[in-house]
Design an enzyme around this catalytic site. Sequence first.
Site, PDB file in Angstrom:
ATOM      1  N   GLY A   1      36.098  37.822  38.119  1.00 52.41           N
ATOM      2  CA  GLY A   1      36.292  38.278  39.491  1.00 52.41           C
ATOM      3  C   GLY A   1      35.661  39.634  39.746  1.00 52.41           C
ATOM      4  O   GLY A   1      34.724  39.766  40.548  1.00 52.41           O
TER       5      GLY A   1
ATOM      6  N   ILE B   1      35.223  49.971  31.681  1.00 56.78           N
ATOM      7  CA  ILE B   1      36.559  49.899  32.283  1.00 56.78           C
ATOM      8  C   ILE B   1      36.538  50.680  33.594  1.00 56.78           C
ATOM      9  O   ILE B   1      36.276  51.884  33.617  1.00 56.78           O
ATOM     10  CB  ILE B   1      37.616  50.466  31.309  1.00 56.78           C
TER      11      ILE B   1
ATOM     12  N   GLU C   1      41.461  37.985  30.606  1.00 56.35           N
ATOM     13  CA  GLU C   1      41.970  36.995  29.672  1.00 56.35           C
ATOM     14  C   GLU C   1      41.946  37.425  28.216  1.00 56.35           C
ATOM     15  O   GLU C   1      42.718  36.923  27.398  1.00 56.35           O
ATOM     16  CB  GLU C   1      41.189  35.684  29.867  1.00 56.35           C
TER      17      GLU C   1
END
Lengths: 712, 330, 180
Positions: free
Chosen positions: A511, A592, A667
Amino acid sequence: MTTTTGPTKVTGAVGAAHTRVEGRDKVTGAARYAGEIPFADLAHGWLVLSTIARGRVTSVEAEPVLAMPGVLTVLHHGNAPRVDVDYQGLLGSPDPVVGVFQHDRVPFAGWPVALVVAETSEQAREAAESLVVHYDQEPHDIAFSAAHPGSYTPEADGMRTQKGDLEAQLAASTHVVDAEYTTPEEHHSPMEPHAATARWDGGRLDVVDSNQGSSWVADELSKVFSLDPGSVRVRSEHVGGAFGSKGLRVHQVLAAMAATVLDRPVRVVLTRRQMFSLVGYRSPTTQRVRLGAEPDGRLRALDHQGLSLSSTIHEFIEPSAGFGRPMYDADAHHTHTRVVRLDVPTPTWMRAPGEAPGSFALECALDELAEKCGVDPIALRLRNEPEVGPVSGLPFSSRNLSGCFEEGARRFGWAERDPRPRVRREGRWLIGTGMAAATFPVLVGPATAGVTAEADGTFTVRIAAADVGTGARTALTLIAADALEVAPERIRVRVADSDFGFAMIAGGSMGTRSWGWAVTAAARELRDKLVPGGDIPAEGITAKADTGALLGTLAQKERHSYGAQFAEVAVDVASGEVRVRRMLGIFAAGRIINPLTARSQLTGGMIWGLSMALHEEAVRDQATGAPVGPDLAGYHVAAHADVPHIEADWVDDPDPDDPVGIKGIGEIGIVGAAAAIANAVWHATGVRHRNLPIRPDRVIEDRATEAGGSGA
Amino acid sequence: MRDFGYQRAHDVPGAVALLGADPDARYLGGGTNLVDLMKTGVERPALLVDVRELPLDGIESTDDGGLRVGATVTNSDLAAHPEVRRRYPALAEAVLAGASGQLRNMATVGGNLLQRTRCGYFTDLSKPCNKRTPGSGCSAVEGEHHNHAILGATAHCVAIHPSDMGVALTAFDAVVTYETVDGPGQSPLAEFYLPVGETPHLETALPPGALITGVTLPPAPVAARSRYRKVRERASYAFAIGSIAGALDVRDGVVREVRVAFGAVASRPWRAREAERVLTGGPATAEAFAAAADAELAAAEPLADNAYKVTLTRNLVVALLTELTEEAAR
Amino acid sequence: MAPSTSSALTLNINGEKHTLTVDHRTTLLDALRERLDLTGTKKGCDQGQCGACTVLMDGRRAVSCLQLAVAAEGREITTIEGVADGDRLHPVQQAFLDLDGLQCGYCTPGQICSALGVIQEHAAGWPSAATTDVRPEAGVPELTAEEIRERMSGNLCRCGAYVSIVQAVAEAARAEEESA
């Protein structure tokens, strides 16, 4: 009118901790989820599900129910409008369950047989529970096992890979592990049940939903109802958890169908119990792993065979055997995925499909191999690090698994670990530690984004992204801020409206990468349009970008995130209780964006792994084919008391081919976590647990006198 | 959920009169079990008589040194009460081991005693269950039963009683008091729950229409040294797969008095009288505790998938009584 | 004579009186969400198995899904909408926001209301299942992370925000203790 692009350039938003931009709404209760938007003249639908697992509906006794207070209609296969499920959507053909009430066949227990719509939810519920449905029942088969004669290799790509002569390499190996592992049926169980409200508004179907992709669901609904793509609008502003379960499901179709029949807004909310039959789940797996190694642990042979189930009406594959393909080199490297079709609902994607159960089997098998070789489990894995993709031969875009091991081992105190099992005791608890490795593919999909420079000096980003709790809205705010070189406070991100155009779904950990790419591109376009010091008209200046064409030029590489999972457990073999005392995950997962929310997402994934290791298991009743105790008391997910302090952190690993350096973190946190815990349970007790969950009844030992030494 | 009438009672005679002998009426306490069962369709009352505001919310010492607990005392207030924690610590621990903080704030003592089994077949109207629909059959015997009974069950029903509180109350010889239209009555907890036999739908000795008014705990000095241990499939907020309430008076290594009750093994909290008999007057050793557990569990008849409960219960006896012995030695 | 199946009643919510007629089957949760437009209280399971619908009743936390609205008359009800002081967040809310004690946010109002209850229950000296010695002479247990985890266990969070929720509750409790 204000100037937009002043002389001060502000960057550095990406990489700095930022609280969730919608956080205030969420802590005050102001954030409204799908079932919470008020509509005038709203009617409520309540589903009726089949109580048989296979057969036909012979009659639906609607008349008495229609006479009940407030009941507006009863939809069933005898009167429902026609819909179409014979189409290809973004992710292939739909699960035919969304073609509600189109025929009398019942392919599993919990199949939708009727929808009762009434003025109030209380009336709808009582009427639905009173509805008598008659069936012609047929024998069913729900017994999943490795020995099931109906299993087969699906025709889809990548079900089977074979490199080298497996049997010869096994025969030549000094140490061999040959073990079977099982994982049970697991359910997403997002806290917010699936809910949709549909109405016709100016000739358009307007749906307020809870999903992982509003443009995706809008497209699917337009196909189901044979409508022009532009005549369906789906919004999904806040989503109370999804994990793979919130795509097109029966509730949107039912709400739209009932709104069409009644010509008024209809809301359909699934009950928690109904969710156990209607929103997909993770298939149980049985997996056989064979490893053959040299005395030092170098792999000569790796064979991973995985079996999952699917329904009789749709093929969904949980590709557990694929986990090892980008992980470990071996002279002979074989993986094979099979499936068996039973009279059960169709499973679906659930957080790290394939990798979650697959990593449990392979990473436990490697721990068993390390024990046999007398080699440290980390050293064993490092010894089998590949130079290129072990199966594909492709180069890695980046691979920093060894950095994860190094940092993780240092912080966890791995060097001080005594490898012998069952030698540490604290009171009634045996103590052990374990580790496992993780990987998840780095994927990207197309998206369109619009960025508007507003007259008041702010910027509005519009993209049909979904913030399912990932912090996507915040991440895109930071990405847009840096791309526009302004402070995040000047950015407003609007998501989850299909009218913003197509955007990839919140799934496959892609996403933020997919949307961030589009937002970055649109922001660049906008900056090109803006004249320094120039005026902005009242309607703003908008630039749009569509990344569809860009992505096709990405070179073929092995693109993955990696990670190292560590766990310490305490086990009371007298009671069978297992408690996780600490976990540490170190990940190489791209740049990140927001450390605050990224840490939450990674620890959340690790908690999923803990929950998978110790708690989660849905049980089906062989006699009826239906779930037993399908609720949150019968299906245990980890509660506060199960979860110790958990640390997640990362090593530097930006993706060189992504404009922002993103890989995706949704995930990877669950992958390997259950194996690390199972390996720690072995280290504590000396017993290998190859079947999940590691329940007390599987751990308990009949040695009352010895175990009774010291109390709580 | 069927629609129903609602009446709020303000005194005990009024409550009993409102309910009368109407088989379709139910008393509503905290509602934590009844409302849930109404949602699943297991209970379909036509009238609810709300008893939460009855003046039955006190905890008082009795003249003989026992404790009287009113029926509408919440689980939270019971577990927090200093006299309960001092004189019957296992009772406080048992209550705290149950449900969640929210549910304990709502649930009442009377309701806790009357809560129904959490057997997944009982709560699912689509499946046979003799307890819910007499004569329909027991799905659990051949089905999913890994958390079902090993003691006192029959082929008609293998469900377990879910209460933690009841296990401690059973160990301490609690007596249930109730009111009917014909006046008050009482029933020792040991006789309160009926044997399963062929009638698993008949669960308690309460006369029709009776309202539980409270529970009386007789004086039990041994209870001051008592503990409750609960094992479940997650660390909190789950029903037991095995539990034990134990109290022990040991002097000079000899068991003077002992109380043991098991949870999650039978259709009712299970008082381990045989274990107590074997232990009393004997040595307080792990071997003796194991032998006593074996004596009690000799009657166990595990099903295909719940034999672990025999081991678990035995291990819990040894662990808990050993712990109490060690505490006494300190 | 069939009894009436609905009642007119007044609910006292966040200090405001709301008069309405409810079907007796209506739970407090549904009355809040579907009748009074107070949708901050969430429905996660509707069976008392998740804690998302936690509110405070007479200052104590309770699950509103198992509380019939008709039986809630006369009680003082506080929902998440009544926790902040105007625009100023309650310290528990602020700690959840600052420490990211949430992800999807759906369990968050229940977690926050539950945390308010936990802090009060601890201040009242209540022990928990994590308390080593429940006897009153053992004193009030310190509100350790382990105590917070046990006391908060009635609030499931599927995203797995537990670690930061526990930190947020600890920080808010510490702040409250210092200001008291």
